[in-house]
Design a protein around this motif. Structure first.
Motif, short mmCIF file in Angstrom:
data_model
loop_
_atom_site.label_atom_id
_atom_site.label_comp_id
_atom_site.label_asym_id
_atom_site.label_seq_id
_atom_site.Cartn_x
_atom_site.Cartn_y
_atom_site.Cartn_z
N PHE A 4 0.85 -1.20 0.00
CA PHE A 4 0.00 0.00 0.00
C PHE A 4 0.88 1.24 0.00
CE2 PHE A 4 -2.58 3.36 1.93
CZ PHE A 4 -3.69 3.32 1.10
N GLU A 5 1.96 1.16 0.77
CA GLU A 5 2.87 2.31 0.82
C GLU A 5 3.45 2.58 -0.57
OE1 GLU A 5 6.09 2.31 3.62
OE2 GLU A 5 5.05 3.84 4.80
N VAL B 137 0.96 4.30 -2.65
CA VAL B 137 0.88 5.71 -2.26
C VAL B 137 2.04 6.48 -2.87
CG1 VAL B 137 1.04 7.32 -0.32
CG2 VAL B 137 -0.37 5.27 -0.12
N LYS B 138 3.24 5.91 -2.74
CA LYS B 138 4.43 6.61 -3.25
C LYS B 138 4.32 6.87 -4.74
CE LYS B 138 8.11 5.45 -0.08
NZ LYS B 138 9.26 4.56 0.16
N ARG C 142 1.43 9.72 -5.10
CA ARG C 142 1.23 10.87 -4.23
C ARG C 142 1.54 12.22 -4.88
NH1 ARG C 142 6.11 9.72 0.14
NH2 ARG C 142 7.79 10.57 -1.13
#
Lengths: 190, 247
Positions: free
Chosen positions: A26-27, A30-31, A34
Motif C-alpha cells: 500500500f505504501e 501511495v508513493k 502521491r
C-alpha cells in the motif's frame, strides 16, 4: 507491452499484495501516486495544508475501501477520484473562507526575478491568477485543473468526477470563460 | 466557413486541440476576421498566463509526516496525553506534556532538564521509516530499531514486516536515503510513545515543539533530543544506539 499497461499491471499486483496483507504494498501504491495526487488536489484546494489533509483523508478511505474496489478503472484513477471528490467537498465547505487574502497580493516578489520591480509585477500577476482560479466553483476548478494543468483527457476527467464527457467539456469551457473575464485587465486586447 | 467559428472552437485552436481540417478552416477565418483574431489572441495569452500558476511542493519530511499520522489514525490511536494516565511506572519523571506546547521560553528551561542532549560529533541521528537510524562520524552508517521508543513508528502496521530489533540492510538504507526518509539534518525529538507520540501531534503542536527545541541553547550542537523518558529507558536507548553504531 505499453508503459501504461505495464504500470497498470504493477498497480494490480501491488493492490493484490496489499489485500493479501502486505502493508508495504500500500505504501508503494501511495508513493507512486502521491505527487500526481498532490498536484491535482492542490490545484483545487489551493492551500498546502488543506491539500495534505485531503490527501490523507483520501488515502485513509482508499486503505479502508480497497477491498471493495471493483477494478473497473485503474487504481490510480480510483484514488484520484476519491481525492478529487474530497477536495471538491473541502472547497465547498470552505467556500466562505477561501477568499483572496490581501497578504497574497503583498507576497514576496518572486525569486525568479532579479529585478525587484519585475518581481513585484509578477507577484501581483500570480496573485490575480490565483484569485481568478479560486473564484471558480469547485467542480469547474477541478475540471479545469485536471485538463489544463494535468493534461487529463476529457474521458478520464469524466471518469474521475463521475460525469458525462459533454458535461466535462461544458464545465471546462465555462471555467475558461470565467477566467478570461476575471483576468480581463491582464489579458491584452491586442 | 460560414460566419464565425464558435468561441469553443477558438479556445480549442488556442490549446492546439483542433484536428487538421478544423485548424485550417478556423485559421483561414481568423486571418480575415478581426474579432475572432482578437479573441484567439486573448485565449492564447490567457493560457500563457495561467500556465504560470505555481504550486508549492511538499518536502519529503512533510510526506513522511503525512504517512506517520495516517498510520496513527489507522491504529485508531488518540493522543495519549488526552487520556488520564492509568499506570505509573517506577522512576518515571513528572509528565511535562501537554504543558510543553503552551510554555514560554522560561518554562523551556524546565524542559531542558528533562532532555538528554546528544553532543554533536558523536553520532548523527535520523529517523527511518521503521526505527531510528544512526550515522557514524566517518560516514559509515548503521541503523537499528529501538524497541520501546519507536518514534511513532513502533507499532506501524507498515513496519510490521521487519522483525523488531533487526538491522536495516545496506540496500534498504540506500532506499531510505533516496526516499528522503533519513532526516539526518534534522534535530530529532524522540519520546516514549506511551507518553508522547509524535505521530499524534498536530502540525501546530509540532511547530510549537520545534520552536521550543530551538529555544534550547545552541540546538545545532545536538543531534538528538529525548524527552520524558525514565532513567532506565534512557539507559536502554543509549545502549541500543551504541550497539547500532558499532555494527
Amino acid at each position: 507491452m505499453t508503459m501504461e499497461h505495464g504500470m497498470k499491471e504493477r498497480e494490480e499486483q501491488l493492490l493484490d499484495d496489499f489485500l493479501n496483507g502486505s502493508e508495504s504494498a500500500f505504501e508503494e501504491l501511495v508513493k507512486e501516486n502521491r505527487e500526481r495526487l498532490y498536484r491535482t488536489v492542490m490545484r483545487i484546494v489551493r492551500n498546502q495544508d488543506d491539500a495534505m489533509d485531503v490527501i490523507q483523508e483520501s488515502l485513509l478511505k482508499a486503505y479502508k475501501g480497497a477491498a471493495s474496489f471493483r477494478r473497473e478503472s485503474c487504481f490510480s484513477t480510483w484514488l484520484t477520484s476519491i481525492a478529487v471528490r474530497e477536495a471538491i467537498n473541502r472547497v465547498k465547505r470552505d467556500r466562505f473562507r477561501n477568499m483572496l487574502s490581501l497578504s497574497l497580493l503583498a507576497a514576496t516578489p518572486s525569486s525568479r526575478c532579479r529585478n525587484p520591480e519585475e518581481g513585484a509585477v509578477l507577484s501581483l500577476l500570480e496573485g490575480r491568477v490565483d484569485a481568478a482560479l479560486r473564484s471558480l466553483p469547485a467542480v469547474q476548478r477541478a475540471v479545469f485543473s485536471m485538463k489544463f494543468y494535468e493534461g487529463l483527457k476529457v474521458r478520464e476527467i469524466a471518469e474521475v468526477v463521475g460525469s458525462s464527457e459533454g458535461a466535462v467539456k461544458a464545465s471546462y469551457f465555462h471555467a475558461v470563460r470565467k477566467l478570461r473575464k476575471s483576468l480581463s485587465g491582464l489579458v491584452s486586447k491586442e | 466557413m460560414k460566419g464565425c467559428p464558435s468561441e469553443e472552437m477558438l479556445l480549442r485552436l488556442a490549446e492546439n486541440e483542433l484536428g487538421g481540417h478544423e485548424t485550417s478552416f478556423v485559421n483561414e477565418h481568423v486571418r480575415s476576421c478581426e474579432k475572432c483574431r482578437k479573441l484567439l489572441a486573448e485565449y492564447r495569452e490567457l493560457s500563457h498566463m495561467l500556465a504560470k500558476d505555481r504550486i508549492s511542493e511538499p518536502s519529503q519530511a512533510e510526506w513522511q509526516y503525512l504517512m506517520v499520522t495516517m498510520r496513527a489514525k489507522l491504529r485508531g490511536g488518540t493522543r495519549v496525553w488526552d487520556k488520564p494516565r492509568t499506570t505509573g511506572r517506577p522512576g518515571r519523571r513528572p509528565q511535562v506534556l501537554p504543558a510543553w506546547t503552551r510554555v514560554t521560553a522560561v518554562a523551556a528551561a524546565a524542559v531542558v532538564s528533562l532532555v538528554i542532549l546528544w553532543k554533536a560529533g558523536v553520532v548523527d541521528v535520523g529517523r527511518l521509516a521503521d526505527g531510528i537510524g544512526v550515522t557514524g562520524k566517518h560516514g559509515e552508517r548503521a541503523a537499528g530499531r529501538v524497541d520501546g521508543y519507536g518514534v511513532s513508528e513502533k507499532t506501524s502496521p507498515f513496519g510490521a514486516e521487519r522483525p523488531a530489533g533487526s538491522a536495516v540492510t545496506p540496500s534498504e538504507k540506500v532506499a531510505s536515503d533516496e526516499d528522503g526518509l533519513f532526516l539526518s539534518d534534522e534535530i530529532l525529538l524522540a519520546a516514549d510513545s506511551t507518553s508522547l507520540n509524535l505521530a499524534d501531534l498536530t502540525k501546530d503542536e509540532l511547530y510549537e515543539l520545534g520552536e521550543l527545541s530551538t529555544s534550547v541553547s545552541a540546538p545545532r550542537d545536538y543531534d538528538l533530543l529525548l524527552v520524558d523518558l525514565t532513567q532506565e529507558e534512557e539507559a536502554q536507548l543509549l545502549s541500543e544506539m551504541e550497539k547500532s553504531f558499532s555494527m
